[in-house]
Enzyme design. Structure first.
Site, PDB file in Angstrom:
ATOM      1  N   SER A 143       0.863  -1.191   0.000  1.00 37.38           N
ATOM      2  CA  SER A 143       0.000   0.000   0.000  1.00 37.38           C
ATOM      3  C   SER A 143       0.895   1.236   0.000  1.00 37.38           C
ATOM      4  O   SER A 143       2.034   1.177   0.490  1.00 37.38           O
ATOM      5  CB  SER A 143      -0.886   0.015   1.251  1.00 37.38           C
ATOM      6  OG  SER A 143      -1.443   1.311   1.433  1.00 37.38           O
ATOM      7  N   TYR A 156      -1.765  -0.944  10.259  1.00 40.96           N
ATOM      8  CA  TYR A 156      -1.855  -1.219   8.823  1.00 40.96           C
ATOM      9  C   TYR A 156      -0.562  -0.787   8.112  1.00 40.96           C
ATOM     10  O   TYR A 156       0.002  -1.536   7.314  1.00 40.96           O
ATOM     11  CB  TYR A 156      -3.082  -0.483   8.259  1.00 40.96           C
ATOM     12  CG  TYR A 156      -3.344  -0.748   6.791  1.00 40.96           C
ATOM     13  CD1 TYR A 156      -3.767  -1.998   6.363  1.00 40.96           C
ATOM     14  CD2 TYR A 156      -3.166   0.258   5.841  1.00 40.96           C
ATOM     15  CE1 TYR A 156      -4.010  -2.250   5.023  1.00 40.96           C
ATOM     16  CE2 TYR A 156      -3.412   0.016   4.500  1.00 40.96           C
ATOM     17  CZ  TYR A 156      -3.836  -1.234   4.096  1.00 40.96           C
ATOM     18  OH  TYR A 156      -4.069  -1.475   2.769  1.00 40.96           O
TER      19      TYR A 156
HETATM   20  N1  LIG Z   1      -8.756  -0.885  -1.625  1.00 39.00           N
HETATM   21  C1  LIG Z   1      -7.769  -0.044  -1.381  1.00 39.00           C
HETATM   22  O1  LIG Z   1      -7.934   1.186  -1.400  1.00 39.00           O
HETATM   23  C2  LIG Z   1      -6.382  -0.574  -1.107  1.00 39.00           C
HETATM   24  C3  LIG Z   1      -5.330   0.346  -1.101  1.00 39.00           C
HETATM   25  C4  LIG Z   1      -4.033  -0.108  -0.844  1.00 39.00           C
HETATM   26  C5  LIG Z   1      -3.817  -1.451  -0.623  1.00 39.00           C
HETATM   27  N2  LIG Z   1      -4.865  -2.321  -0.634  1.00 39.00           N
HETATM   28  C6  LIG Z   1      -4.561  -3.728  -0.378  1.00 39.00           C
HETATM   29  O2  LIG Z   1      -5.055  -4.529  -1.435  1.00 39.00           O
HETATM   30  C7  LIG Z   1      -5.415  -5.822  -0.938  1.00 39.00           C
HETATM   31  C8  LIG Z   1      -6.836  -6.153  -1.361  1.00 39.00           C
HETATM   32  O3  LIG Z   1      -7.693  -5.127  -0.898  1.00 39.00           O
HETATM   33  P1  LIG Z   1      -9.207  -5.006  -1.380  1.00 39.00           P
HETATM   34  O4  LIG Z   1      -9.521  -3.569  -1.323  1.00 39.00           O
HETATM   35  O5  LIG Z   1      -9.445  -5.764  -2.629  1.00 39.00           O
HETATM   36  O6  LIG Z   1      -9.919  -5.738  -0.118  1.00 39.00           O
HETATM   37  P2  LIG Z   1     -11.268  -6.618  -0.011  1.00 39.00           P
HETATM   38  O7  LIG Z   1     -11.634  -6.577   1.444  1.00 39.00           O
HETATM   39  O8  LIG Z   1     -12.251  -6.205  -1.021  1.00 39.00           O
HETATM   40  O9  LIG Z   1     -10.725  -8.067  -0.357  1.00 39.00           O
HETATM   41  C9  LIG Z   1      -9.817  -8.727   0.467  1.00 39.00           C
HETATM   42  C10 LIG Z   1     -10.107 -10.211   0.428  1.00 39.00           C
HETATM   43  O10 LIG Z   1      -9.150 -10.871   1.246  1.00 39.00           O
HETATM   44  C11 LIG Z   1      -9.814 -11.887   1.993  1.00 39.00           C
HETATM   45  N3  LIG Z   1      -9.058 -12.162   3.206  1.00 39.00           N
HETATM   46  C12 LIG Z   1      -8.937 -11.356   4.288  1.00 39.00           C
HETATM   47  N4  LIG Z   1      -8.221 -11.992   5.220  1.00 39.00           N
HETATM   48  C13 LIG Z   1      -7.875 -13.204   4.724  1.00 39.00           C
HETATM   49  C14 LIG Z   1      -7.149 -14.292   5.225  1.00 39.00           C
HETATM   50  N5  LIG Z   1      -6.653 -14.287   6.470  1.00 39.00           N
HETATM   51  N6  LIG Z   1      -6.964 -15.379   4.439  1.00 39.00           N
HETATM   52  C15 LIG Z   1      -7.502 -15.415   3.194  1.00 39.00           C
HETATM   53  N7  LIG Z   1      -8.231 -14.419   2.670  1.00 39.00           N
HETATM   54  C16 LIG Z   1      -8.413 -13.326   3.429  1.00 39.00           C
HETATM   55  C17 LIG Z   1     -11.182 -11.275   2.304  1.00 39.00           C
HETATM   56  O11 LIG Z   1     -12.135 -12.274   2.637  1.00 39.00           O
HETATM   57  C18 LIG Z   1     -11.501 -10.555   0.998  1.00 39.00           C
HETATM   58  O12 LIG Z   1     -12.196 -11.384   0.089  1.00 39.00           O
HETATM   59  C19 LIG Z   1      -5.217  -5.754   0.576  1.00 39.00           C
HETATM   60  O13 LIG Z   1      -3.954  -6.310   0.903  1.00 39.00           O
HETATM   61  C20 LIG Z   1      -5.219  -4.271   0.879  1.00 39.00           C
HETATM   62  O14 LIG Z   1      -4.467  -3.950   2.021  1.00 39.00           O
HETATM   63  C21 LIG Z   1      -6.146  -1.913  -0.869  1.00 39.00           C
END
Ligand SMILES: NC(=O)c1ccc[n+]([C@@H]2O[C@H](COP(=O)([O-])OP(=O)(O)OC[C@H]3O[C@@H](n4cnc5c(N)ncnc54)[C@H](O)[C@@H]3O)[C@@H](O)[C@H]2O)c1
Length: 258
Positions: A143, A156
């Site tokens: 991130s 985080y």
């Molecule tokens: N959305 C944003 O703005 C953003 C920005 C920077 C980084 N990220 C990173 O991108 C990645 C995905 O984010 P997203 O926005 O698609 O999130 P999301 O919540 O839509 O999807 C995350 C998925 O991971 C699964 N998950 C969570 N914990 C788990 C575990 N212990 N084992 C297996 N699966 C697990 C959840 O069930 C979910 O389906 C994350 O690592 C997040 O930190 C997101």
């Protein structure tokens, strides 16, 4: 260009958001994709949807990335189906709001367990498979908060900083094995992760907060999951053969042109 025919890919947390978009993009480019997800409902639904669109090229495996045993068992099942694992995308992650003083020990441990230890668990179990297979590629989803401070993201940010450090370390240790390892730093991307965050932390102010979060990016909007998936496909592809140990901000200018 960017073809993955005959390649076996693993995407963690691929039931939703960015992970689901990456899994779909890899399947579209010809990869056979294993969807690792702790929530069976969304995991199976994502695999069904991607399989129907791309010729059966997605399979759901229920697992929690915090459990090394579960990752070991799932990796063995994928190898018995696909022969090897060529690409690993460490995407599963959870959010948390709090500063160093307000973050409880339990919350700190929970965030580090998924976002940091989950990456270690998958690398630990899948790197030996890649070494045996003669090479591979890892793409870690970190991130932008690994590189700059935003308010109340203590645990985080710590977890995502660790993902960047693990990326350098893996890239260094496995370069002679033909394994590349890179990371993407997504800026704010519109996924259920953001919707859930706004709903939980700003009840009654959802619309206002959503707009504030969108305006934060110099491009004036949040990104789409597919915009991260495009970068992940490139980094996992043979076209990125000279790219390792590098960190890519895909963030609408957030880090560089604020
Ligand atoms: N959305 C944003 O703005 C953003 C920005 C920077 C980084 N990220 C990173 O991108 C990645 C995905 O984010 P997203 O926005 O698609 O999130 P999301 O919540 O839509 O999807 C995350 C998925 O991971 C699964 N998950 C969570 N914990 C788990 C575990 N212990 N084992 C297996 N699966 C697990 C959840 O069930 C979910 O389906 C994350 O690592 C997040 O930190 C997101």
């Amino acid at each position: 260009m960017l073809r993955f025919d005959g390649k076996s890919a693993v995407v963690t947390g691929a039931g939703s958001g960015i992970g689901k978009a990456i899994a779909a993009a890899l399947a579209r480019q010809g990869a056979q994709v294993a969807i690792l997800e702790r929530d069976p409902e969304v995991g199976q639904a994502a695999a069904d949807e991607i399989s129907q669109t791309y010729d059966g090229r997605a399979t759901f495996y229920r697992c929690d990335v915090t459990s090394q045993t579960e990752i070991r068992d799932v990796a063995a099942a994928i190898v018995s189906q696909q022969g090897t694992i060529d690409c690993l995308v460490n995407n599963a992650g959870i959010a948390h709001v709090g500063d160093a003083a307000t973050t409880s020990e339990a919350d700190f441990d929970r965030v580090m367990n998924v976002n940091c230890k989950g990456v270690y668990n998958c690398a630990h179990e899948i790197l030996p498979i890649m070494v045996r297979g003669g090479g591979g590629v890892i793409c870690n989803i970190a991130s932008t908060v690994a590189w700059f401070g935003i308010g109340e993201r203590f645990a985080y940010s710590a977890s995502k900083g660790a993902v960047v450090a693990m990326t350098y370390s893996i890239a260094r240790d496995f370069v002679a094995d033909g394994i590349r390892c890179n990371a993407i730093l997504p800026g704010r991307i519109h996924t259920p992760f953001v919707d859930g965050f706004v709903k939980k932390n700003y009840p009654g102010q959802e619309e206002e907060m959503f707009q504030k979060l969108a305006d934060f990016q110099p491009v004036g909007r949040m990104g789409q999951p597919e915009e991260i998936a495009n970068a992940a496909v490139f980094l996992c592809s043979d076209e990125a053969s000279f790219v390792t140990g590098s960190i890519h901000a895909i963030d609408g200018g957030t880090i560089s042109i604020r």
